[in-house]
Design a protein around this motif. Structure first.
Motif, PDB file in Angstrom:
ATOM      1  N   ASP A  40       0.823  -1.215   0.000  1.00  0.00           N
ATOM      2  CA  ASP A  40       0.000   0.000   0.000  1.00  0.00           C
ATOM      3  C   ASP A  40       0.860   1.269   0.000  1.00  0.00           C
ATOM      4  OD1 ASP A  40      -2.183  -1.583   0.012  1.00  0.00           O
ATOM      5  OD2 ASP A  40      -2.708  -1.295   2.123  1.00  0.00           O
ATOM      6  N   VAL A  41       1.937   1.229   0.790  1.00  0.00           N
ATOM      7  CA  VAL A  41       2.838   2.393   0.864  1.00  0.00           C
ATOM      8  C   VAL A  41       3.461   2.625  -0.516  1.00  0.00           C
ATOM      9  CG1 VAL A  41       4.764   3.430   2.129  1.00  0.00           C
ATOM     10  CG2 VAL A  41       3.366   1.699   3.231  1.00  0.00           C
ATOM     11  N   THR A  44       0.908   4.165  -2.929  1.00  0.00           N
ATOM     12  CA  THR A  44       0.746   5.598  -2.626  1.00  0.00           C
ATOM     13  C   THR A  44       1.933   6.386  -3.161  1.00  0.00           C
ATOM     14  OG1 THR A  44      -0.464   5.044  -0.622  1.00  0.00           O
ATOM     15  CG2 THR A  44       0.442   7.259  -0.732  1.00  0.00           C
ATOM     16  N   LYS A 239       5.401  12.064   3.251  1.00  0.00           N
ATOM     17  CA  LYS A 239       4.542  13.082   3.856  1.00  0.00           C
ATOM     18  C   LYS A 239       4.566  12.942   5.373  1.00  0.00           C
ATOM     19  CE  LYS A 239       1.499  14.260   0.070  1.00  0.00           C
ATOM     20  NZ  LYS A 239       0.125  14.599  -0.345  1.00  0.00           N
ATOM     21  N   GLU A 241       2.228  13.393   7.322  1.00  0.00           N
ATOM     22  CA  GLU A 241       0.986  12.746   7.762  1.00  0.00           C
ATOM     23  C   GLU A 241       1.123  11.218   7.809  1.00  0.00           C
ATOM     24  OE1 GLU A 241       0.320  16.784   6.368  1.00  0.00           O
ATOM     25  OE2 GLU A 241       1.318  15.110   5.395  1.00  0.00           O
ATOM     26  N   THR A 242       2.057  10.675   7.042  1.00  0.00           N
ATOM     27  CA  THR A 242       2.305   9.218   7.052  1.00  0.00           C
ATOM     28  C   THR A 242       3.800   8.983   7.264  1.00  0.00           C
ATOM     29  OG1 THR A 242       2.398   9.346   4.617  1.00  0.00           O
ATOM     30  CG2 THR A 242       0.343   8.558   5.584  1.00  0.00           C
ATOM     31  N   GLU A 244       6.045   7.860   9.580  1.00  0.00           N
ATOM     32  CA  GLU A 244       6.775   6.649   9.990  1.00  0.00           C
ATOM     33  C   GLU A 244       6.776   5.571   8.912  1.00  0.00           C
ATOM     34  OE1 GLU A 244       5.966   5.089  14.000  1.00  0.00           O
ATOM     35  OE2 GLU A 244       5.547   7.183  14.482  1.00  0.00           O
ATOM     36  N   GLU A 245       5.589   5.281   8.347  1.00  0.00           N
ATOM     37  CA  GLU A 245       5.573   4.202   7.358  1.00  0.00           C
ATOM     38  C   GLU A 245       6.318   4.608   6.090  1.00  0.00           C
ATOM     39  OE1 GLU A 245       1.581   2.939   6.688  1.00  0.00           O
ATOM     40  OE2 GLU A 245       0.944   4.803   5.741  1.00  0.00           O
ATOM     41  N   ASP A 246       6.202   5.872   5.686  1.00  0.00           N
ATOM     42  CA  ASP A 246       6.951   6.328   4.510  1.00  0.00           C
ATOM     43  C   ASP A 246       8.457   6.218   4.763  1.00  0.00           C
ATOM     44  OD1 ASP A 246       4.581   6.938   3.284  1.00  0.00           O
ATOM     45  OD2 ASP A 246       4.779   9.117   3.450  1.00  0.00           O
TER      46      ASP A 246
END
Length: 311
Positions: A40-41, A44, A239, A241-242, A244-246
């Protein structure tokens, strides 16, 4: 071509002349990514990359972008071991990113024991403008280039809270005094002397003033002018807003040690509530409708480039 023009190009005032369209999007090298949890990452990420690329093609065809090469790369940090270029956007996780770069570079064993002062005032990390021309071009063409951005209004309010609502030995005397002097009628002597207590409305008056009493600052400069995303072809767009996962996906992409994870802690004023959309709403209430619109206009390009919804 480089050797023919070496003498001219060695001048730090090199310009990209005319329209510069970003080269075709290079596919990200995903050979080092392990496990299926990043699907998913990754999806995106590809959307963000193609969105920015398409925007730049449209935008650049209408507008000539000219800037000096050394200025263009002056905010980009270099990590040679893992071949990373990171463009610093203040108030979008940059302190923790610099900690991570220091660990990647072998300058520290953990991101958690590097102090704020070490991150921002220690001369541990090199910037791209400290290399010669060949060094700059080689890295721009072969390293993985990343930028991490944030909703422009959130970033702006976060910068104001950090610099003006807490004691600060630089921003109060340099910016605060000048802002209070110009925009506060009947300011008392104490405020004029210390520069403390700047109101958000006064700060916005300064920001929107074409004859600012003090210059711009990287904490509220537009990302379009800090990192030049339409001139430098960033491979990875993270970003806040995301964050850590980015960030952790990016670390996989560049082959970082498995135990290195992006730190979660808030760098300073950790007891303060994070600057969220709701916090921003409270601050924007202090402005007139026109001031709100003009502030949005000021960051218009950042909103467009990174596909943020207008507030």
């Amino acid at each position: 071509q480089l050797s023919d023009q070496q003498k001219m190009l060695e001048s730090p005032l090199i310009q990209f002349r005319g329209v510069y369209l970003p080269p075709a999007l290079h596919p990200l090298n995903k050979t080092l990514v392990k496990g299926g949890k990043w699907k998913d990452v990754d999806s995106t990420q590809e959307k963000r990359r193609s969105f920015l690329h398409d925007f730049c093609k449209k935008y650049n065809s209408r507008k000539k972008l000219r800037t000096h090469l050394m200025h263009l790369v002056s905010r980009i940090y270099v990590e040679d071991r893992h071949k990373v270029l990171y463009c610093e956007v203040p108030k979008a996780g940059c302190s923790n990113w610099k900690r991570v770069l220091m660990v990647l570079n072998g300058l520290a064993t953990s991101a958690h024991n590097i102090s704020h002062d070490d991150v921002h005032y220690g001369k541990h990390l090199r910037k791209l403008d400290s290399y010669n021309l060949k060094g700059i071009y080689t890295r721009l063409n072969t390293y993985t280039k990343t930028i991490f951005v944030r909703d422009p209004m959130e970033r702006l309010v976060s910068a104001f809270r950090d610099k003006f609502e807490h004691p600060n030995s630089y921003y109060h005397p340099v910016f605060g005094k000048a802002i209070i002097k110009k925009y506060r009628h009947n300011a008392n002597e104490e405020a004029l002397k210390t520069g403390s207590g700047v109101k958000f409305k006064e700060f916005i008056q300064y920001l929107l003033d074409s004859h600012r009493p003090v210059g711009m600052d990287i904490h509220w400069e537009q990302v379009s002018k800090l990192c030049y995303p339409c001139l430098i072809n960033y491979d990875f767009i993270g970003k806040f807003e995301t964050l850590e996962e980015d960030a952790n996906y990016f670390l996989q992409l560049v082959g970082a040690p498995a135990e290195l994870k992006f730190p979660k802690f808030k760098d300073r004023h950790s007891s303060d509530e994070r600057t969220s959309a709701e916090v921003v709403r409270q601050y924007l209430k202090e402005l007139s409708k026109d001031e709100r619109q003009l502030t949005y206009d000021f960051y218009y390009l950042d909103y467009l480039m990174f596909n943020y919804t207008s507030p």
